[in-house]
Design an enzyme around this catalytic site. Sequence first.
Site, PDB file in Angstrom:
ATOM      1  CD  GLN A   1      -2.485  -1.099   2.762  1.00  0.00           C
ATOM      2  OE1 GLN A   1      -3.538  -0.492   2.948  1.00  0.00           O
ATOM      3  NE2 GLN A   1      -1.858  -1.748   3.729  1.00  0.00           N
ATOM      4  CG  ASN A   2       4.105   1.274   2.511  1.00  0.00           C
ATOM      5  OD1 ASN A   2       3.053   1.572   3.089  1.00  0.00           O
ATOM      6  ND2 ASN A   2       5.029   0.526   3.065  1.00  0.00           N
TER       7      ASN A   2
ATOM      8  CG  HIS B   1      -2.729   2.446  -2.045  1.00  0.00           C
ATOM      9  ND1 HIS B   1      -2.747   2.350  -0.674  1.00  0.00           N
ATOM     10  CD2 HIS B   1      -3.832   1.781  -2.472  1.00  0.00           C
ATOM     11  CE1 HIS B   1      -3.823   1.671  -0.289  1.00  0.00           C
ATOM     12  NE2 HIS B   1      -4.476   1.306  -1.362  1.00  0.00           N
TER      13      HIS B   1
ATOM     14  CB  CYS C   1      -0.426  14.873 -17.270  1.00  0.00           C
ATOM     15  SG  CYS C   1      -1.178  16.301 -18.057  1.00  0.00           S
TER      16      CYS C   1
ATOM     17  CB  CYS D   1      -1.940  14.257 -21.965  1.00  0.00           C
ATOM     18  SG  CYS D   1      -0.363  14.340 -21.080  1.00  0.00           S
TER      19      CYS D   1
ATOM     20  CB  THR E   1      -1.075  -2.665   7.013  1.00  0.00           C
ATOM     21  OG1 THR E   1      -2.236  -1.930   6.614  1.00  0.00           O
ATOM     22  CG2 THR E   1      -1.399  -4.154   7.051  1.00  0.00           C
ATOM     23  CB  SER E   2      -3.874   0.396  10.792  1.00  0.00           C
ATOM     24  OG  SER E   2      -4.256   1.051   9.577  1.00  0.00           O
TER      25      SER E   2
ATOM     26  CD  GLU F   1      -0.085  -0.020  18.011  1.00  0.00           C
ATOM     27  OE1 GLU F   1       0.643   0.482  18.882  1.00  0.00           O
ATOM     28  OE2 GLU F   1      -0.939   0.606  17.371  1.00  0.00           O
TER      29      GLU F   1
ATOM     30  CB  CYS G   1       8.079  -5.279  10.492  1.00  0.00           C
ATOM     31  SG  CYS G   1       8.151  -3.670   9.687  1.00  0.00           S
TER      32      CYS G   1
HETATM   33  C1  BV8 Z   1     -11.566   2.096  -3.573  1.00  0.00           C
HETATM   34  C2  BV8 Z   1      -2.146   6.794  -1.286  1.00  0.00           C
HETATM   35  C3  BV8 Z   1     -13.324   1.618  -5.091  1.00  0.00           C
HETATM   36  C4  BV8 Z   1      -2.260   8.260  -1.048  1.00  0.00           C
HETATM   37  C5  BV8 Z   1      -3.801   5.737   0.136  1.00  0.00           C
HETATM   38  C6  BV8 Z   1     -15.007  -0.881   2.437  1.00  0.00           C
HETATM   39  C7  BV8 Z   1     -15.276  -0.497   3.731  1.00  0.00           C
HETATM   40  C8  BV8 Z   1     -15.035   0.806   4.148  1.00  0.00           C
HETATM   41  C9  BV8 Z   1     -14.500   1.760   3.250  1.00  0.00           C
HETATM   42  C10 BV8 Z   1     -14.211   1.367   1.984  1.00  0.00           C
HETATM   43  C11 BV8 Z   1     -14.460   0.057   1.584  1.00  0.00           C
HETATM   44  N1  BV8 Z   1     -14.083  -0.038   0.270  1.00  0.00           N
HETATM   45  C12 BV8 Z   1     -13.610   1.152  -0.146  1.00  0.00           C
HETATM   46  C13 BV8 Z   1     -13.673   2.037   0.866  1.00  0.00           C
HETATM   47  C14 BV8 Z   1     -13.259   3.432   0.784  1.00  0.00           C
HETATM   48  C15 BV8 Z   1     -11.775   3.631   1.045  1.00  0.00           C
HETATM   49  C16 BV8 Z   1     -11.399   3.151   2.416  1.00  0.00           C
HETATM   50  O1  BV8 Z   1     -10.896   2.049   2.574  1.00  0.00           O
HETATM   51  N2  BV8 Z   1     -11.630   3.990   3.415  1.00  0.00           N
HETATM   52  C17 BV8 Z   1     -11.240   3.636   4.767  1.00  0.00           C
HETATM   53  C18 BV8 Z   1     -10.376   4.751   5.351  1.00  0.00           C
HETATM   54  C19 BV8 Z   1     -12.460   3.396   5.589  1.00  0.00           C
HETATM   55  N3  BV8 Z   1     -10.957   2.962   0.045  1.00  0.00           N
HETATM   56  C20 BV8 Z   1     -10.714   3.591  -1.123  1.00  0.00           C
HETATM   57  O2  BV8 Z   1     -11.164   4.664  -1.414  1.00  0.00           O
HETATM   58  C21 BV8 Z   1      -9.826   2.851  -2.112  1.00  0.00           C
HETATM   59  N4  BV8 Z   1     -10.484   2.837  -3.388  1.00  0.00           N
HETATM   60  O3  BV8 Z   1     -12.041   1.382  -2.735  1.00  0.00           O
HETATM   61  O4  BV8 Z   1     -12.071   2.251  -4.850  1.00  0.00           O
HETATM   62  C22 BV8 Z   1     -13.096   0.301  -5.739  1.00  0.00           C
HETATM   63  C23 BV8 Z   1     -12.298  -0.673  -5.135  1.00  0.00           C
HETATM   64  C24 BV8 Z   1     -12.156  -1.894  -5.754  1.00  0.00           C
HETATM   65  C25 BV8 Z   1     -12.780  -2.138  -6.959  1.00  0.00           C
HETATM   66  C26 BV8 Z   1     -13.556  -1.146  -7.562  1.00  0.00           C
HETATM   67  C27 BV8 Z   1     -13.720   0.072  -6.938  1.00  0.00           C
HETATM   68  C28 BV8 Z   1      -8.508   3.580  -2.348  1.00  0.00           C
HETATM   69  C29 BV8 Z   1      -7.719   3.634  -1.081  1.00  0.00           C
HETATM   70  C30 BV8 Z   1      -6.322   4.215  -1.381  1.00  0.00           C
HETATM   71  C31 BV8 Z   1      -6.105   5.485  -0.597  1.00  0.00           C
HETATM   72  N5  BV8 Z   1      -4.708   5.913  -0.755  1.00  0.00           N
HETATM   73  N6  BV8 Z   1      -2.535   6.096  -0.070  1.00  0.00           N
HETATM   74  C32 BV8 Z   1      -1.228   8.723  -0.067  1.00  0.00           C
HETATM   75  O5  BV8 Z   1      -0.439   7.914   0.449  1.00  0.00           O
HETATM   76  O6  BV8 Z   1      -1.232   9.944   0.183  1.00  0.00           O
HETATM   77  S1  BV8 Z   1      -4.211   5.011   1.597  1.00  0.00           S
HETATM   78  C33 BV8 Z   1      -3.003   5.156   2.768  1.00  0.00           C
HETATM   79  O7  BV8 Z   1      -3.436   4.327   3.847  1.00  0.00           O
HETATM   80  C34 BV8 Z   1      -1.628   4.628   2.419  1.00  0.00           C
HETATM   81  O8  BV8 Z   1      -1.512   3.973   1.195  1.00  0.00           O
HETATM   82  C35 BV8 Z   1      -1.385   3.625   3.559  1.00  0.00           C
HETATM   83  O9  BV8 Z   1      -0.495   2.659   3.241  1.00  0.00           O
HETATM   84  C36 BV8 Z   1      -2.745   3.113   3.708  1.00  0.00           C
HETATM   85  C37 BV8 Z   1      -3.102   2.214   4.821  1.00  0.00           C
HETATM   86  O10 BV8 Z   1      -2.531   2.680   5.988  1.00  0.00           O
HETATM   87  P1  BV8 Z   1      -1.389   1.757   6.640  1.00  0.00           P
HETATM   88  O11 BV8 Z   1      -0.378   1.488   5.595  1.00  0.00           O
HETATM   89  O12 BV8 Z   1      -2.027   0.588   7.286  1.00  0.00           O
HETATM   90  O13 BV8 Z   1      -0.752   2.754   7.667  1.00  0.00           O
HETATM   91  P2  BV8 Z   1      -1.255   3.074   9.157  1.00  0.00           P
HETATM   92  O14 BV8 Z   1      -0.486   4.244   9.645  1.00  0.00           O
HETATM   93  O15 BV8 Z   1      -2.756   3.101   9.157  1.00  0.00           O
HETATM   94  O16 BV8 Z   1      -0.830   1.791  10.017  1.00  0.00           O
HETATM   95  C38 BV8 Z   1       0.545   1.547  10.266  1.00  0.00           C
HETATM   96  C39 BV8 Z   1       0.602   0.240  11.002  1.00  0.00           C
HETATM   97  O17 BV8 Z   1       1.964  -0.124  11.162  1.00  0.00           O
HETATM   98  C40 BV8 Z   1       0.000   0.296  12.393  1.00  0.00           C
HETATM   99  O18 BV8 Z   1      -0.796  -0.884  12.598  1.00  0.00           O
HETATM  100  C41 BV8 Z   1       1.204   0.287  13.335  1.00  0.00           C
HETATM  101  O19 BV8 Z   1       0.926  -0.409  14.532  1.00  0.00           O
HETATM  102  C42 BV8 Z   1       2.220  -0.471  12.508  1.00  0.00           C
HETATM  103  N7  BV8 Z   1       3.619  -0.119  12.719  1.00  0.00           N
HETATM  104  C43 BV8 Z   1       4.158   1.105  12.919  1.00  0.00           C
HETATM  105  N8  BV8 Z   1       5.513   0.990  12.977  1.00  0.00           N
HETATM  106  C44 BV8 Z   1       5.808  -0.324  12.797  1.00  0.00           C
HETATM  107  C45 BV8 Z   1       4.598  -1.029  12.631  1.00  0.00           C
HETATM  108  N9  BV8 Z   1       4.552  -2.361  12.440  1.00  0.00           N
HETATM  109  C46 BV8 Z   1       5.733  -3.025  12.403  1.00  0.00           C
HETATM  110  N10 BV8 Z   1       6.927  -2.416  12.536  1.00  0.00           N
HETATM  111  C47 BV8 Z   1       7.003  -1.077  12.732  1.00  0.00           C
HETATM  112  N11 BV8 Z   1       8.215  -0.496  12.873  1.00  0.00           N
HETATM  113 ZN    ZN Z   2      -0.157  16.321 -20.135  1.00  0.00          ZN
END
Ligand code: BV8
Ligand code: ZN
Length: 266
Positions: A111-112, A132, A140, A143, A214-215, A241, A257
Amino acid sequence: MPPSTDAAEFQRILRTSKHIVAIAGAGLSAASGIPTFRSGGGLWQTHDVTKLATPQAFAADPVLVWRFYHARRRAILAAAPNAAHYALAVLALPAYRAAVAPDARYTLVTQNVDSLSTRAHREVPSPILEMHGRLLDTLCTGCGHTEHTTADPLCPALGEADDATPIAIEQLPHCLRCGALLRPGVVWFDEIPHHLRAINALVEKADLCLVVGTSSTVYPAAGYAHEIAENGGTVAVFNSERTDDDDFAHFFFVGPCEETLPRVLL
Ligand code: BV8
Ligand code: ZN
């Protein structure tokens, strides 16, 4: 039954696996200095995601969105892959897999958007699907041309300005081909992620799923591990966690990790 923490048992399952899928999130890059989204003072806790990572937000205020993404581009350009990226990259090495998972195919679905996994896999065939998109890509709005660029700043205005200096839209990055406004090459909320057909096919066949840093709150990525478990596959979570939705996992390796992945995989 609570998830096991038995690394030897996990390695026995790894050895017999045929289709391994790793699902990664922001925690994979935390040790590289890239802020996560929701944990430990993550990005979304200082910024409102609906104001920044949606097409509507970009249409409403492209300067604000570009300031946010420019800052993240800078963080990525200054970052390097960490031990967790390399541990997953080793899994991509045919010679390594011959030793620990001789019959397995492996794909990393991340997802990163920081491309750190791609950099860690540089020497190996890159079985990575960046669902993602990539922050160092520009897209763009006219285009559709996509370009990967490490240019910093992308335009003079973003390089000089602190957040208080006004920037005109004309000063933002524009397409050299058609002149339209460029946007970051990432998938925003309500946009369709990349590689979905390939990912769905991999998830369907997977018999082992590593869920790394990932959360599991963003869909469709958040649903893959459950689907693999429901299909009879094994799920191993690597997270700093416990989350309240991981009792379905067969293994849970708590901790950073960048420590747990090398310890369990290598
Ligand atoms: C879509 C790019 C339609 C931009 C990102 C079903 C239910 C509810 C909602 C939805 C659903 N289906 C769709 C949705 C809507 C939405 C969604 O999910 N909303 C959520 C918030 C409720 N999804 C969408 O809109 C997606 N599109 O569904 O289109 C479709 C789909 C399929 C087929 C046809 C149509 C598009 C989602 C993409 C959004 N873009 N990123 C940018 O980065 O600016 S999302 C963004 O969140 C990042 O990509 C990120 O990677 C991602 C997820 O977050 P995490 O990676 O998990 O990061 P987080 O901080 O949350 O967690 C970190 C974790 O690591 C924690 O657990 C922590 O404890 C742990 N951690 C920390 N340090 C460490 C560690 N673990 C180990 N070691 C460590 N050192
Ligand atoms: Zn262009």
